[in-house]
Design a protein around this motif. Structure first.
Motif, mmCIF file in Angstrom:
data_model
loop_
_atom_site.group_PDB
_atom_site.id
_atom_site.type_symbol
_atom_site.label_atom_id
_atom_site.label_comp_id
_atom_site.label_asym_id
_atom_site.label_seq_id
_atom_site.Cartn_x
_atom_site.Cartn_y
_atom_site.Cartn_z
ATOM 1 N N ASP A 1 1.004 -1.245 -0.061
ATOM 2 C CA ASP A 1 -0.085 -0.101 0.091
ATOM 3 C C ASP A 1 0.793 1.232 -0.168
ATOM 4 O O ASP A 1 1.458 1.425 0.847
ATOM 5 N N LEU A 2 1.022 1.839 -1.221
ATOM 6 C CA LEU A 2 2.008 2.978 -1.276
ATOM 7 C C LEU A 2 1.474 4.374 -0.600
ATOM 8 O O LEU A 2 2.307 5.381 -0.313
ATOM 9 N N ASP A 3 0.212 4.357 -0.610
ATOM 10 C CA ASP A 3 -0.337 5.458 0.033
ATOM 11 C C ASP A 3 0.023 5.460 1.550
ATOM 12 O O ASP A 3 0.314 6.798 2.003
ATOM 13 N N LYS A 4 0.110 4.752 2.182
ATOM 14 C CA LYS A 4 0.649 4.687 3.413
ATOM 15 C C LYS A 4 2.177 4.481 3.553
ATOM 16 O O LYS A 4 2.464 5.141 4.663
ATOM 17 N N ASN A 5 2.827 3.517 2.844
ATOM 18 C CA ASN A 5 4.138 3.307 2.928
ATOM 19 C C ASN A 5 4.974 3.837 2.237
ATOM 20 O O ASN A 5 6.486 3.439 2.238
ATOM 21 N N ALA A 6 4.878 4.761 1.213
ATOM 22 C CA ALA A 6 5.765 5.099 0.054
ATOM 23 C C ALA A 6 6.990 5.786 0.657
ATOM 24 O O ALA A 6 8.107 5.247 0.202
ATOM 25 N N GLU A 7 6.924 6.392 1.473
ATOM 26 C CA GLU A 7 8.149 7.145 2.275
ATOM 27 C C GLU A 7 9.171 6.125 3.052
ATOM 28 O O GLU A 7 10.289 6.516 3.215
ATOM 29 N N GLU B 1 6.701 0.670 -8.076
ATOM 30 C CA GLU B 1 5.331 0.497 -8.527
ATOM 31 C C GLU B 1 4.454 -0.593 -7.892
ATOM 32 O O GLU B 1 4.694 -1.781 -8.013
ATOM 33 N N LYS C 1 0.462 -2.053 -6.018
ATOM 34 C CA LYS C 1 -0.633 -2.082 -5.398
ATOM 35 C C LYS C 1 -0.731 -3.111 -4.160
ATOM 36 O O LYS C 1 -0.496 -4.279 -4.831
#
Length: 385
Positions: A328-334, A371, A373
């Protein structure tokens, strides 16, 4: 009324200190040729039929070095480009015919691994009627300037990364070292103050906790040492490495787990099949990304990993794509490439793999991004110049 017939340019001669005009033209042409042959740029002039009309000594030198073929007046310019490259040149010629000037930088790698940089310009030549008459191709060696610029950028990026590392190490010291040290001190104080009143079972429990905290400190120090070793300038020999051979080496190392989990690894290296770099670092990158895909596989689907390469201008791009759990990149991208960052606690690990991959990719002068999802797999894209 009579008119004196005008003499032609070549018939005009002067006396005493004046040189005949035809000789003057020859001398002027010789002077221009001297300048032409001693400039720091290579020049090739060719007409709209793509036939070479003229070139200087430096252009001849470049052609013999890079194409293993000497330039010759009357030959067609497309003979000196690969079929793939010529398709791009045709697009450039269309722009030139429309009145544009095209310029760009190109790099090439010698057999010894040295990178050379050139500034390329394509110019349109028009006649007095403003009609397209031909083209000029110029090639200037900018290796020294470009190397200095890239070195400045590298130093700037290194300083930025070092600052981030210091912040990361500060966090590690505060959490991963200070906490177990505090535990050891507290437990040691308990043994010192209350050992006589303790039963054997309680004493053993305290000792076990001290041992666990000490082991945690040792693990953290080893991790830090591994990171610092990776941050050192690469002194290892660079060599040409075939991607297929690298994948075979990783498959051999992961043979047991790939057989157990029925892992399929598909590769396509037809676009570009090798890279000139440090073998140990590239192996570690391939190994960590492949094992990461296997580790975070779906439980109900056999793992499928696709590794591909392509050449984008002067950049080599590698892609590692899997059909795993995804992130889940919205939560964990950084935090994806952060040290000790984990997003799936159902799988054993400590959050070092992706951190080391990013560190080693950066050490090789590359970049990496992700990238993904949740539930749809993950793809890592690596680029090396």
């Amino acid at each position: 009324m009579s008119f004196r017939k005008k003499r032609s340019l070549y018939e005009v001669t002067n006396t005493k200190n004046h040189i005949p005009n035809d000789e003057a033209l020859k001398k002027s042409e010789a002077n221009l040729r001297t300048i032409f042959d001693n400039t720091d740029s290579a020049y090739i002039l060719f007409d709209t039929n793509l036939q070479i009309l003229s070139f200087n000594l430096l252009a001849q030198k470049y052609s013999e070095q890079n194409n293993k073929k000497p330039l010759a007046i009357g030959r067609y310019i497309n003979e000196y480009f690969s079929a793939e490259r010529w398709l791009l040149i045709l697009e450039i010629l269309k722009k030139l015919a429309a009145g544009e000037t095209v310029s760009y930088e190109m790099s090439s790698i010698d057999d010894d691994g040295t990178t050379n940089w050139h500034h390329i310009r394509w110019l349109n030549v028009k006649n007095n009627d403003n009609k397209n008459w031909g083209y000029i191709l110029t090639n200037k060696d900018i290796t020294e300037t470009k190397t200095a610029t890239l070195e400045r950028e590298r130093i700037t990026n290194d300083l930025t990364q070092h600052n981030r590392d210091l912040e990361q190490f500060t966090y590690i010291i505060s959490h991963n070292l200070r906490a177990p040290v505090a535990n050891i001190l507290g437990l040691a104080n308990i043994l010192k103050e209350h050992s006589q009143g303790m039963d054997v079972e309680t004493q053993q429990e305290v000792i076990d906790r001290i041992f666990t905290s000490t082991k945690n400190i040792d693990t953290t120090i080893k991790d830090l040492n591994q990171i610092l070793q990776t941050r050192k300038p690469i002194g290892r020999k660079k060599e040409k490495i075939e991607f297929e051979h690298m994948v075979d080496a990783v498959k051999t190392s992961l043979r047991n787990i790939t057989a157990l989990e029925k892992v399929t690894i598909n590769c396509d290296f037809t676009s570009v099949d090798s890279i000139f770099t440090t073998r140990s670092y590239l192996y570690s990158i391939f190994y960590n990304l492949t094992s990461n895909s296997i580790k975070y596989r779906k439980t109900d689907v056999p793992p499928l990993i696709c590794i591909t390469s392509q050449k984008i201008n002067d950049t080599i791009e590698l892609r590692f794509k899997d059909n795993g759990k995804g992130i889940d990149l919205d939560k964990n991208a950084e935090d994806i490439f952060g040290l000790y960052k984990r997003f799936d606690t159902s799988v054993e690990g400590k959050g070092m793999g992706l951190f080391m991959v990013k560190t080693q990719v950066a050490a090789l002068g590359g970049s990496i991004h992700i990238e993904s999802k949740l539930g749809e797999g993950t793809e890592f894209i690596l680029q090396f110049n």
